[in-house]
Design a protein around this motif. Structure first.
Motif: not given
Ligand code: FE2
Ligand code: FES
Length: 449
Positions: A200, A380, A206, A211
């Protein structure tokens, strides 16, 4: 790795951009890691500020193993297996100070801080072979210090620490990692495999989705739109504040305050030039301010010029540092079971030499949805339990990685396969430099196995 080696690893990475799901929950795979990976690698056992004084000691646990890490009278650090040589009781729980060494709570056998057995109660009742001097001493564990931490390795045959931590170590030395201290330390129980939890944090792909607050307009100029330096500065400040709040550190509040004081700087209309002038200026201000406080801090513009201004470094198998300006976040991961991980975060910053500081308590692990977890790791963590469950889906066989930007996940899995295949250290150590790097935006590479 040769085809022959591969055959010996179940669920091995045969196609580099595909990672089989069983690697994240199969109990036999987990047992192989416990037997063939963890006992052969250097592990971050503690931060040195946990053992500031002679005879301070701390217990490091990994899987079913427990190690005593202890500061000796010369302020060196040494380690022993945490097991009484009589009938196996663990000598140390947690941490403390062993003024006179260790006394086993069961029958009172004693050990000096050099691990040597100093007392056996009623020794005449033992046959000679069960009370041989030397044979009743604590079993030493390899231990070295680097980067403000003590490192242990349960394998007497492993290469020295420094051979196993490059190029991470050179970059973090340039950052003067050893001069940072922890401002806070939290720990979290994550219901996911240790590798899933690490992954992660191994890619940037991501960030936009997980985020969304980090999608900040104005940081990068629109293709055809006009560049406004003032909007740029405001968006940079917004980014720094968001990172500081999101990580409760990493970009330290004192660095954010310094940035805010620079907002009237004149910047040119050329976006690339404006960015580099802003960065250079802020770097200088941060360095100047911290040096004025008596802190050891590297010249950030020199770091930039030498290509070492990396936002993240990964150290196989379980340690991360994320430096930003004066400060950093640091992560450590440990398996608690096939589908459970203990993750710790330290928020590191600079302190003046000799500055008196209270020792941080050992954190009680929080659940990963605890409201006290800072906002960015909360985001996360929110994916991980769902991902761990999703992996079990019957129609799902393997993760499909982007070979260009999620390549590090493949690279380090293939190194794990090297350990699980039982390759000798001299082959593994040659693969480590491809792994101990900034994992972000990295492609799949040949790691030489
Ligand atoms: Fe992150
Ligand atoms: S087990 Fe330690 S003294 Fe008996």
């Amino acid at each position: 790795m040769t085809a022959l080696d591969r055959l010996t690893v179940p669920y091995g990475v045969d196609v580099p951009d595909r990672i089989r799901k069983e690697r994240y929950y199969d109990p036999d795979f987990y047992a192989m890691e416990a037997e063939l990976l963890w006992p052969r690698v250097w592990q971050m056992a503690c931060r040195l500020e946990e053992i500031p004084n002679a005879r301070d000691c701390v217990e490091y646990q990994i899987l079913d193993q427990s190690v005593i890490v202890l500061r000796d009278d010369d302020m060196g650090v040494r380690a022993f297996q945490n097991t009484c040589r009589h009938r196996g009781v663990r000598l140390l729980e947690g941490r403390g100070t062993c003024e006179t060494g260790f006394t086993c709570p069961f029958h009172g056998w004693c050990y000096g801080i050099d691990g040597v057995n100093t007392f056996i109660s009623r020794p005449g009742t033992f046959t000679e072979h069960n009370a041989q001097p030397g044979d009743v001493d604590l079993v030493p564990v390899r231990c070295e210090t680097w980067g403000g931490c003590a490192w242990i390795n349960l394998d007497a045959e492993a290469p020295p620490l420094r051979r196993c931590i490059e190029p991470f170590a050179t970059i973090m030395d340039a950052w003067r990692l050893e001069s940072m201290r922890a401002e806070w330390w939290y720990s979290f129980r994550i219901p996911a495999n240790w590798k899933l939890a690490e992954e992660a944090f191994m890619e940037q792909y991501h960030v936009l989705e997980t985020h969304p607050q980090l999608r900040i307009p104005g940081r990068y100029p629109p293709r055809n739109g006009a560049f406004d330096p003032q909007v740029f500065i405001e968006s940079e400040l917004h980014y720094l504040r968001t990172m500081n709040e999101g990580m409760a550190g990493m970009v330290h509040a004192s660095d954010v305050a310094l940035a805010e004081q620079q907002q009237d700087i004149e910047l040119p209309a050329d976006p690339a030039l404006a960015r580099s002038i802003w960065e250079e200026h802020l770097n200088d201000k941060v360095v100047e301010w911290h040096r004025g406080q008596g802190h050891v801090v590297p010249d950030l513009n020199e770091l930039e010029a030498s290509g070492m201004n990396e936002p993240m470094g990964y150290l196989f198998p379980h340690f991360f540092v994320l430096p930003m300006y004066s400060s950093a976040s640091s992560y450590r991961f440990r398996p608690l079971g096939p589908e459970e991980t203990l993750m710790e975060i330290w928020s590191l910053t600079r302190f003046a030499e000799g500055e008196e500081r209270e020792q941080l308590p050992v954190p009680e692990p929080w659940s990963c949805d605890d409201p006290r977890v800072p906002p960015i790791p909360t985001q996360d963590f929110s994916n991980l339990p769902r991902q761990q469950k999703g992996l079990h889906g019957r129609g799902f066989e393997y993760m499909r990685l982007s070979e260009q930007i999620e390549g590090h996940i493949s690279n380090y899995h293939r190194l794990i396969d090297g350990y699980l295949a039982g390759l000798p250290h001299d082959r593994l150590v040659d693969a480590l430099p491809a792994i101990n790097v900034n994992p972000l935006e990295r492609g799949i590479v040949d790691i030489g196995l």
